[in-house]
Design a protein around this motif. Structure first.
Motif, PDB file in Angstrom:
ATOM      1  N   THR A 100       0.838  -1.196   0.000  1.00  0.00           N
ATOM      2  CA  THR A 100       0.000   0.000   0.000  1.00  0.00           C
ATOM      3  C   THR A 100       0.874   1.249   0.000  1.00  0.00           C
ATOM      4  OG1 THR A 100      -0.110  -0.020   2.425  1.00  0.00           O
ATOM      5  CG2 THR A 100      -1.903  -1.143   1.234  1.00  0.00           C
ATOM      6  N   ASP A 101       0.300   2.358  -0.418  1.00  0.00           N
ATOM      7  CA  ASP A 101       0.987   3.645  -0.430  1.00  0.00           C
ATOM      8  C   ASP A 101       2.321   3.581  -1.166  1.00  0.00           C
ATOM      9  OD1 ASP A 101       1.216   6.397   0.158  1.00  0.00           O
ATOM     10  OD2 ASP A 101       2.457   5.958   1.924  1.00  0.00           O
ATOM     11  N   CYS A 102       2.338   2.844  -2.271  1.00  0.00           N
ATOM     12  CA  CYS A 102       3.567   2.665  -3.036  1.00  0.00           C
ATOM     13  C   CYS A 102       3.876   3.928  -3.845  1.00  0.00           C
ATOM     14  CB  CYS A 102       3.430   1.462  -3.968  1.00  0.00           C
ATOM     15  SG  CYS A 102       4.954   1.054  -4.845  1.00  0.00           S
ATOM     16  N   GLY A 103       5.121   4.324  -3.810  1.00  0.00           N
ATOM     17  CA  GLY A 103       5.552   5.488  -4.576  1.00  0.00           C
ATOM     18  C   GLY A 103       5.394   5.305  -6.077  1.00  0.00           C
ATOM     19  N   SER A 104       5.322   4.051  -6.532  1.00  0.00           N
ATOM     20  CA  SER A 104       5.119   3.825  -7.963  1.00  0.00           C
ATOM     21  C   SER A 104       3.755   4.337  -8.402  1.00  0.00           C
ATOM     22  CB  SER A 104       5.248   2.340  -8.319  1.00  0.00           C
ATOM     23  OG  SER A 104       4.152   1.603  -7.808  1.00  0.00           O
ATOM     24  N   GLY A 105       2.855   4.549  -7.453  1.00  0.00           N
ATOM     25  CA  GLY A 105       1.546   5.119  -7.767  1.00  0.00           C
ATOM     26  C   GLY A 105       1.675   6.501  -8.394  1.00  0.00           C
ATOM     27  N   LEU A 106       2.815   7.147  -8.178  1.00  0.00           N
ATOM     28  CA  LEU A 106       3.038   8.462  -8.768  1.00  0.00           C
ATOM     29  C   LEU A 106       3.161   8.397 -10.288  1.00  0.00           C
ATOM     30  CD1 LEU A 106       5.473   9.903  -6.086  1.00  0.00           C
ATOM     31  CD2 LEU A 106       3.075  10.539  -6.464  1.00  0.00           C
ATOM     32  N   PHE A 107       3.355   7.179 -10.829  1.00  0.00           N
ATOM     33  CA  PHE A 107       3.338   7.032 -12.286  1.00  0.00           C
ATOM     34  C   PHE A 107       1.961   7.368 -12.859  1.00  0.00           C
ATOM     35  CE2 PHE A 107       6.972   3.826 -11.973  1.00  0.00           C
ATOM     36  CZ  PHE A 107       7.903   4.670 -12.550  1.00  0.00           C
ATOM     37  N   ALA A 108       0.953   7.391 -12.019  1.00  0.00           N
ATOM     38  CA  ALA A 108      -0.397   7.746 -12.482  1.00  0.00           C
ATOM     39  C   ALA A 108      -0.537   9.264 -12.690  1.00  0.00           C
ATOM     40  CB  ALA A 108      -1.451   7.254 -11.494  1.00  0.00           C
ATOM     41  N   ASP A 109       0.424  10.027 -12.186  1.00  0.00           N
ATOM     42  CA  ASP A 109       0.417  11.479 -12.345  1.00  0.00           C
ATOM     43  C   ASP A 109       0.961  11.818 -13.733  1.00  0.00           C
ATOM     44  OD1 ASP A 109       1.916  14.143 -12.337  1.00  0.00           O
ATOM     45  OD2 ASP A 109       0.871  14.284 -10.400  1.00  0.00           O
ATOM     46  N   ASP A 110       0.117  12.404 -14.575  1.00  0.00           N
ATOM     47  CA  ASP A 110       0.488  12.674 -15.968  1.00  0.00           C
ATOM     48  C   ASP A 110       1.774  13.488 -16.100  1.00  0.00           C
ATOM     49  OD1 ASP A 110      -1.783  11.300 -16.785  1.00  0.00           O
ATOM     50  OD2 ASP A 110      -2.978  13.112 -17.077  1.00  0.00           O
ATOM     51  N   LEU A 112       4.309  13.997 -13.849  1.00  0.00           N
ATOM     52  CA  LEU A 112       5.505  13.274 -13.405  1.00  0.00           C
ATOM     53  C   LEU A 112       5.901  12.188 -14.395  1.00  0.00           C
ATOM     54  CD1 LEU A 112       4.829  12.913  -9.574  1.00  0.00           C
ATOM     55  CD2 LEU A 112       6.655  14.227 -10.660  1.00  0.00           C
ATOM     56  N   ARG A 113       4.912  11.480 -14.910  1.00  0.00           N
ATOM     57  CA  ARG A 113       5.166  10.404 -15.860  1.00  0.00           C
ATOM     58  C   ARG A 113       5.793  10.956 -17.141  1.00  0.00           C
ATOM     59  NH1 ARG A 113       0.369   8.634 -15.974  1.00  0.00           N
ATOM     60  NH2 ARG A 113      -0.251   9.495 -17.985  1.00  0.00           N
ATOM     61  N   ALA A 114       5.268  12.061 -17.653  1.00  0.00           N
ATOM     62  CA  ALA A 114       5.810  12.665 -18.871  1.00  0.00           C
ATOM     63  C   ALA A 114       7.250  13.134 -18.640  1.00  0.00           C
ATOM     64  CB  ALA A 114       4.932  13.831 -19.321  1.00  0.00           C
ATOM     65  N   GLY A 115       7.509  13.727 -17.498  1.00  0.00           N
ATOM     66  CA  GLY A 115       8.861  14.178 -17.180  1.00  0.00           C
ATOM     67  C   GLY A 115       9.839  13.021 -17.082  1.00  0.00           C
ATOM     68  N   TYR A 116       9.395  11.919 -16.502  1.00  0.00           N
ATOM     69  CA  TYR A 116      10.232  10.731 -16.384  1.00  0.00           C
ATOM     70  C   TYR A 116      10.552  10.170 -17.772  1.00  0.00           C
ATOM     71  CZ  TYR A 116      11.680   6.000 -15.056  1.00  0.00           C
ATOM     72  OH  TYR A 116      12.352   4.823 -14.910  1.00  0.00           O
ATOM     73  N   ALA A 117       9.554  10.080 -18.622  1.00  0.00           N
ATOM     74  CA  ALA A 117       9.765   9.586 -19.987  1.00  0.00           C
ATOM     75  C   ALA A 117      10.749  10.498 -20.723  1.00  0.00           C
ATOM     76  CB  ALA A 117       8.439   9.499 -20.741  1.00  0.00           C
ATOM     77  N   ALA A 118      10.632  11.805 -20.515  1.00  0.00           N
ATOM     78  CA  ALA A 118      11.523  12.763 -21.174  1.00  0.00           C
ATOM     79  C   ALA A 118      12.972  12.599 -20.701  1.00  0.00           C
ATOM     80  CB  ALA A 118      11.047  14.194 -20.916  1.00  0.00           C
ATOM     81  N   ARG A 119      13.165  12.112 -19.487  1.00  0.00           N
ATOM     82  CA  ARG A 119      14.521  11.884 -18.951  1.00  0.00           C
ATOM     83  C   ARG A 119      15.150  10.628 -19.518  1.00  0.00           C
ATOM     84  NH1 ARG A 119      15.405  14.174 -13.192  1.00  0.00           N
ATOM     85  NH2 ARG A 119      17.442  13.325 -13.582  1.00  0.00           N
ATOM     86  N   THR A 126       4.262   2.365 -20.507  1.00  0.00           N
ATOM     87  CA  THR A 126       4.910   1.398 -19.620  1.00  0.00           C
ATOM     88  C   THR A 126       4.920   1.926 -18.195  1.00  0.00           C
ATOM     89  OG1 THR A 126       6.293   0.582 -21.426  1.00  0.00           O
ATOM     90  CG2 THR A 126       7.046   0.123 -19.182  1.00  0.00           C
ATOM     91  N   SER A 127       5.242   3.203 -18.031  1.00  0.00           N
ATOM     92  CA  SER A 127       5.259   3.803 -16.694  1.00  0.00           C
ATOM     93  C   SER A 127       3.882   3.715 -16.042  1.00  0.00           C
ATOM     94  CB  SER A 127       5.703   5.264 -16.759  1.00  0.00           C
ATOM     95  OG  SER A 127       7.036   5.355 -17.188  1.00  0.00           O
ATOM     96  N   LEU A 128       2.855   4.037 -16.792  1.00  0.00           N
ATOM     97  CA  LEU A 128       1.499   3.977 -16.252  1.00  0.00           C
ATOM     98  C   LEU A 128       1.154   2.556 -15.800  1.00  0.00           C
ATOM     99  CD1 LEU A 128      -1.111   5.464 -15.610  1.00  0.00           C
ATOM    100  CD2 LEU A 128      -1.842   5.055 -17.972  1.00  0.00           C
ATOM    101  N   GLU A 129       1.563   1.575 -16.585  1.00  0.00           N
ATOM    102  CA  GLU A 129       1.312   0.178 -16.235  1.00  0.00           C
ATOM    103  C   GLU A 129       2.103  -0.268 -15.007  1.00  0.00           C
ATOM    104  OE1 GLU A 129       2.073  -1.986 -19.838  1.00  0.00           O
ATOM    105  OE2 GLU A 129       0.364  -1.061 -20.860  1.00  0.00           O
ATOM    106  N   MET A 130       3.195   0.415 -14.683  1.00  0.00           N
ATOM    107  CA  MET A 130       4.017   0.071 -13.520  1.00  0.00           C
ATOM    108  C   MET A 130       3.420   0.564 -12.206  1.00  0.00           C
ATOM    109  SD  MET A 130       6.631  -1.688 -14.534  1.00  0.00           S
ATOM    110  CE  MET A 130       7.847  -1.528 -13.251  1.00  0.00           C
ATOM    111  N   ALA A 131       2.464   1.480 -12.264  1.00  0.00           N
ATOM    112  CA  ALA A 131       1.885   2.060 -11.049  1.00  0.00           C
ATOM    113  C   ALA A 131       1.180   0.998 -10.212  1.00  0.00           C
ATOM    114  CB  ALA A 131       0.905   3.172 -11.420  1.00  0.00           C
ATOM    115  N   VAL A 132       1.518   0.954  -8.925  1.00  0.00           N
ATOM    116  CA  VAL A 132       0.821   0.078  -7.986  1.00  0.00           C
ATOM    117  C   VAL A 132      -0.144   0.957  -7.203  1.00  0.00           C
ATOM    118  CG1 VAL A 132       1.041  -1.438  -5.975  1.00  0.00           C
ATOM    119  CG2 VAL A 132       2.743  -1.541  -7.809  1.00  0.00           C
ATOM    120  N   LEU A 133      -1.387   0.943  -7.641  1.00  0.00           N
ATOM    121  CA  LEU A 133      -2.440   1.701  -6.953  1.00  0.00           C
ATOM    122  C   LEU A 133      -3.268   0.776  -6.065  1.00  0.00           C
ATOM    123  CD1 LEU A 133      -3.500   3.909  -9.997  1.00  0.00           C
ATOM    124  CD2 LEU A 133      -2.031   4.566  -8.066  1.00  0.00           C
TER     125      LEU A 133
END
Length: 180
Positions: A100-110, A112-119, A126-133
């Motif tokens: 629960t309360d996994c930080g990977s849930g932040l991949f659901a934030d558009d 943050l996810r876009a910034g990560y992909a840009a890096r 793939t990032s969205l699918e990695m989110a543990v909500l």
């Protein structure tokens, strides 16, 4: 002083204890025939949460504790070793643990996810699918992914795979997918 300095000091005590001599004889074949897949979150430390001891289990940790192509490749090697180096052992078990309360849930934030992909991180899908909500939901998916991975096909039926959810608030691990 470095943040790592206390760990170097603790290592001196560990080395002096002789505990390093009580490890499995065959590399990568743990005493308890267990491979744990869990999150890198420091609140989910297997030694503290599960009481995992040196040499008992292989612990693979990544963001969310998700089953990724890298995890599958590592497991293919471990399964191969297990089948060829310990032929008398009749099973090996994989435990997938999400929390629960996994930080990977932040991949659901558009954003943050876009910034990560840009890096140069995973692409946005793939990032969205990695989110543990919902840990129970994602752990079921990851157990199914392991069961259907072509790299694990030779002998996968001889391996027990279970899925678990760890609740940070209660400290309890519950079984989501019975090991089979």
């Amino acid at each position: 002083m470095s943040n790592f300095t206390p760990y170097l000091e603790r290592n001196q005590a560990f080395a002096a204890s002789g505990a390093q001599t009580n490890v499995p004889q065959i590399p990568f074949i743990p005493f308890k025939q267990l491979y744990l897949i869990t999150c890198i979150d420091p609140r989910v430390e297997p030694a503290a949460v599960l009481g995992a001891r040196l040499g008992e289990a292989i612990v693979a940790r990544n963001v969310g504790g998700r089953v990724t192509p890298a995890i599958i490749k590592d497991l293919a090697w471990i399964v191969h070793l297990h089948q060829n180096k310990t032929p008398d052992a009749d099973w090996f078990e994989i435990a997938v643990i999400h929390h629960t309360d996994c930080g990977s849930g932040l991949f659901a934030d558009d954003e943050l996810r876009a910034g990560y992909a840009a890096r140069g991180g995973w692409d946005e899908q793939t990032s969205l699918e990695m989110a543990v909500l919902e840990p129970a939901e994602t752990v079921r998916k990851d157990v199914a992914t392991l069961r259907s991975a072509p790299e694990l096909t030779p002998g996968i039926d001889e391996i027990k795979i279970g899925g678990y959810a760890y609740d940070l608030g209660s400290g309890k691990v519950t079984t989501v997918v019975q090991p089979s």
